[in-house]
Structures are given as structure tokens and as C-alpha cells.
Motif scaffolding. Structure first.
Motif, PDB file in Angstrom:
ATOM      1  N   THR A  86       0.845  -1.189   0.000  1.00 37.79           N
ATOM      2  CA  THR A  86       0.000   0.000   0.000  1.00 37.79           C
ATOM      3  C   THR A  86       0.883   1.241   0.000  1.00 37.79           C
ATOM      4  O   THR A  86       2.081   1.180   0.312  1.00 37.79           O
ATOM      5  CB  THR A  86      -0.909   0.042   1.236  1.00 37.79           C
ATOM      6  OG1 THR A  86      -0.089   0.186   2.416  1.00 37.79           O
ATOM      7  CG2 THR A  86      -1.739  -1.232   1.349  1.00 37.79           C
ATOM      8  N   GLY A  87       0.280   2.382  -0.310  1.00 36.75           N
ATOM      9  CA  GLY A  87       1.015   3.631  -0.256  1.00 36.75           C
ATOM     10  C   GLY A  87       1.502   3.941   1.150  1.00 36.75           C
ATOM     11  O   GLY A  87       2.594   4.498   1.326  1.00 36.75           O
ATOM     12  N   GLU A  88       0.720   3.586   2.154  1.00 39.93           N
ATOM     13  CA  GLU A  88       1.128   3.815   3.546  1.00 39.93           C
ATOM     14  C   GLU A  88       2.424   3.071   3.861  1.00 39.93           C
ATOM     15  O   GLU A  88       3.330   3.614   4.508  1.00 39.93           O
ATOM     16  CB  GLU A  88       0.018   3.360   4.495  1.00 39.93           C
ATOM     17  CG  GLU A  88       0.349   3.536   5.971  1.00 39.93           C
ATOM     18  CD  GLU A  88      -0.740   2.992   6.884  1.00 39.93           C
ATOM     19  OE1 GLU A  88      -0.643   3.224   8.101  1.00 39.93           O
ATOM     20  OE2 GLU A  88      -1.679   2.339   6.385  1.00 39.93           O
ATOM     21  N   ASP A 171      -2.958   9.838  -4.004  1.00 45.50           N
ATOM     22  CA  ASP A 171      -4.052   9.218  -3.256  1.00 45.50           C
ATOM     23  C   ASP A 171      -5.329   9.168  -4.097  1.00 45.50           C
ATOM     24  O   ASP A 171      -6.440   9.411  -3.610  1.00 45.50           O
ATOM     25  CB  ASP A 171      -4.313   9.932  -1.924  1.00 45.50           C
ATOM     26  CG  ASP A 171      -3.142   9.832  -0.966  1.00 45.50           C
ATOM     27  OD1 ASP A 171      -2.459   8.780  -0.963  1.00 45.50           O
ATOM     28  OD2 ASP A 171      -2.888  10.799  -0.222  1.00 45.50           O
ATOM     29  N   ASN A 176      -0.964   6.059  -5.573  1.00 40.59           N
ATOM     30  CA  ASN A 176      -1.137   5.920  -4.130  1.00 40.59           C
ATOM     31  C   ASN A 176       0.148   6.202  -3.353  1.00 40.59           C
ATOM     32  O   ASN A 176       0.222   5.971  -2.157  1.00 40.59           O
ATOM     33  CB  ASN A 176      -1.687   4.538  -3.760  1.00 40.59           C
ATOM     34  CG  ASN A 176      -0.831   3.395  -4.267  1.00 40.59           C
ATOM     35  OD1 ASN A 176      -0.014   3.558  -5.165  1.00 40.59           O
ATOM     36  ND2 ASN A 176      -1.029   2.204  -3.702  1.00 40.59           N
ATOM     37  N   PRO A 204      -1.874   1.933  -7.540  1.00 38.42           N
ATOM     38  CA  PRO A 204      -2.607   0.734  -7.090  1.00 38.42           C
ATOM     39  C   PRO A 204      -2.787  -0.259  -8.230  1.00 38.42           C
ATOM     40  O   PRO A 204      -2.972   0.122  -9.389  1.00 38.42           O
ATOM     41  CB  PRO A 204      -3.968   1.292  -6.637  1.00 38.42           C
ATOM     42  CG  PRO A 204      -3.785   2.763  -6.488  1.00 38.42           C
ATOM     43  CD  PRO A 204      -2.694   3.155  -7.433  1.00 38.42           C
ATOM     44  N   GLY A 208      -1.854  -5.517  -5.081  1.00 39.60           N
ATOM     45  CA  GLY A 208      -0.735  -4.751  -4.527  1.00 39.60           C
ATOM     46  C   GLY A 208      -0.589  -3.418  -5.214  1.00 39.60           C
ATOM     47  O   GLY A 208      -1.571  -2.707  -5.451  1.00 39.60           O
ATOM     48  N   SER A 209       0.637  -3.072  -5.551  1.00 38.95           N
ATOM     49  CA  SER A 209       0.923  -1.797  -6.211  1.00 38.95           C
ATOM     50  C   SER A 209       2.041  -1.990  -7.225  1.00 38.95           C
ATOM     51  O   SER A 209       2.878  -2.891  -7.082  1.00 38.95           O
ATOM     52  CB  SER A 209       1.353  -0.729  -5.194  1.00 38.95           C
ATOM     53  OG  SER A 209       0.332  -0.435  -4.260  1.00 38.95           O
ATOM     54  N   PRO A 260       6.103  -5.773   2.654  1.00 39.86           N
ATOM     55  CA  PRO A 260       4.841  -5.923   3.388  1.00 39.86           C
ATOM     56  C   PRO A 260       5.003  -6.639   4.736  1.00 39.86           C
ATOM     57  O   PRO A 260       4.447  -6.198   5.748  1.00 39.86           O
ATOM     58  CB  PRO A 260       3.967  -6.726   2.417  1.00 39.86           C
ATOM     59  CG  PRO A 260       4.496  -6.347   1.068  1.00 39.86           C
ATOM     60  CD  PRO A 260       5.979  -6.246   1.261  1.00 39.86           C
TER      61      PRO A 260
END
Length: 272
Positions: A86-88, A171, A176, A204, A208-209, A260
Motif C-alpha cells: 500500500t502507499g502507507e 491518493d 497511491n 494501485p 498490490g501496487s 509488506p
């Protein structure tokens, strides 16, 4: 078998040492086979003035490869799928890893020797978001970018809008995460300093990304505008982009494998 960068006995006691202890995952050989011996057609290259085209849906013509531009500058592009990312998580990584050289070595234990921050307190400021902790930070890193030498790089990370990106599109479904910086590869002896603009653009994707990276050699972003920062007549030697592209494939292949799980285990661990 490649030799790992050195660590201390104290490092061996840290909870994330296991990521250093594992063999680095270099990615699939097929991807290295796609790195051409000669630069690609410049009509496929994303010119730095058009860097906001990264926000366009879908792929651009030149998502992987290297180019030597007519004005003496150069470009590399790499694309990496990160399962479960994720971007986070991506923003956390750029705030978390420069606090400790072992964390940087976990990223690529054969080539990443050391890192320190000009202002480490900012990365530990719990009142700031992950992005704010690396915006405006300067990472001093020692790594082998594929040349066989240990190079010193100063990486000045910035808020995307400072480097001329349309931050309103971060976002969204097309982006992301966006990590970008002005970089100086510091030369030694007869080797000149090389300015580079670095961008890691996250999008995104199912499961996943996708990370789309660009390195524009010979440029810096000053007051939001791209400025060529090499002398007229100077040409970036082909060895620089070729070596960095090979290294970038390696380091991000490994990061895509470990990030991750590393995030889930260490996201609240800010102590060295």
C-alpha cells in the motif's frame, strides 16, 4: 556468492536482522536480459518536463530501459510489481529505514553500506505523517550502484509539489504514493558530481501496487522547474545509467519481496 556488507554483533540482536541474513532476491533473470546493450530510441523516453504524464492512466511508451538524450543528459526507467503493498507502507519505508544502517542493508545486503540523516529527529517526530517525515529530509548514503565502487549520494527528498508534480492526483486511482528527490552522486578524483532527479511513482494494482521509477541524469528541480545542471558539451557516460538500472532492478526486486511483512512486524518499532 556475493559478499554481504559488514554488520556488527549488536546488529545481530535486532528484530529485523533476519531480513539482512537472508540472501538478497535479485529478481528474475528475464528482466536483466531486457536491459539493452545500446540506449533505446529517445522518442520513447519520458522527458523530465513531461514528468506529470506519469499520472496518465495506463503505461507510457518507455516504462523500462535506459536512454542517452541528445542534450547530454540520460534517463533510466524501471517498473516493479509489489504484492500486498500500500502507499502507507511505501511512505513508512522512506521514513523508517534511514534511521539505522542495518535497515538500509536489509534492502540490499550486498550493496547498501551505510546511511545517515542530516536531521534524524524529523524522522522520529511522531506528530508528523510518514510523508512529512521524509519531505525535506536529506539522506547521505554509501552504496555500490553497480559500478563496483562505493559511491556517496546525497538525496534531498521533497514534497511532490515542490518538485513540480500535481499533488492533487496523489491518493487517487492513478497514484497511491509519490517519493521524489534531487540527488547528487558525489564524485571522487577525476569523476565529476552527477546531478539526478529521482522519482518513485506508486500506482494501485490488483493484489498490490506497481512502482514506476525514473532517474533523470543531469537535472535538478529548482523552484519547481527542471534545470539542466551539467556543462554544455558534457555527456553522461553510458556506464552510469546502465549500472544504476541493473542495481535498481536488484534492490527493488528484493524490497518488493520483504516490505509488506517487514512493515507488519516493525511498523511501530522506531528505536534503533
Amino acid at each position: 556468492m556475493a559478499k554481504k556488507v559488514p554488520v556488527t554483533n549488536q546488529d545481530r540482536e535486532k528484530s529485523y536482522f533476519k531480513y539482512y541474513a537472508d540472501n538478497v532476491y535479485c529478481g528474475e533473470q528475464e528482466k536483466y536480459n531486457q536491459i539493452s546493450e545500446e540506449p533505446l530510441d529517445n522518442s520513447l523516453a519520458l522527458h523530465i518536463d513531461n514528468r506529470n504524464d506519469l499520472f496518465l492512466p495506463g503505461d507510457l511508451p518507455g516504462e523500462f530501459g535506459w536512454w542517452l538524450m541528445d542534450d547530454g543528459t540520460a534517463l533510466i526507467a524501471n517498473k516493479t510489481f509489489f504484492p500486498g503493498l500500500t502507499g502507507e507502507m511505501f511512505d513508512w519505508w522512506f521514513a523508517w529505514h534511514p534511521i539505522d544502517r542495518l535497515r538500509y542493508a536489509c534492502w540490499d545486503n550486498e550493496d547498501h553500506y551505510d546511511v545517515y540523516l542530516d536531521d534524524p529527529a524529523k524522522a522520529l517526530d511522531m506528530s508528523k505523517s510518514m510523508r512529512e517525515r521524509h519531505w525535506g529530509s536529506i539522506h547521505n548514503i554509501w552504496e555500490d550502484i553497480g559500478t563496483g565502487n562505493i559511491d556517496l549520494l546525497r538525496i534531498h527528498f521533497e514534497k511532490p509539489s515542490v518538485l513540480g508534480y500535481d499533488e492533487s492526483k496523489v491518493d487517487t486511482e492513478v497514484c497511491n504514493g509519490l517519493v521524489c528527490a534531487n540527488v547528487q552522486i558525489l564524485g571522487s578524483g577525476d569523476q565529476p558530481d552527477i546531478p539526478v532527479v529521482m522519482t518513485h511513482f506508486l500506482r494501485p494494482a490488483k493484489g498490490g501496487s506497481i512502482l514506476r521509477s525514473r532517474f533523470w541524469f543531469g537535472w535538478q528541480i529548482i523552484d519547481g522547474k527542471a534545470v539542466k545542471c551539467i556543462p554544455e558539451g558534457f555527456k553522461i557516460p553510458s556506464a552510469g545509467p546502465v549500472c544504476l538500472l541493473n542495481h535498481n532492478v536488484k534492490e527493488f526486486s528484493n524490497l518488493s519481496k520483504i516490505l509488506p511483512a517487514l512493515y507488519e512486524e516493525e511498523k511501530d518499532n522506531w528505536a534503533k
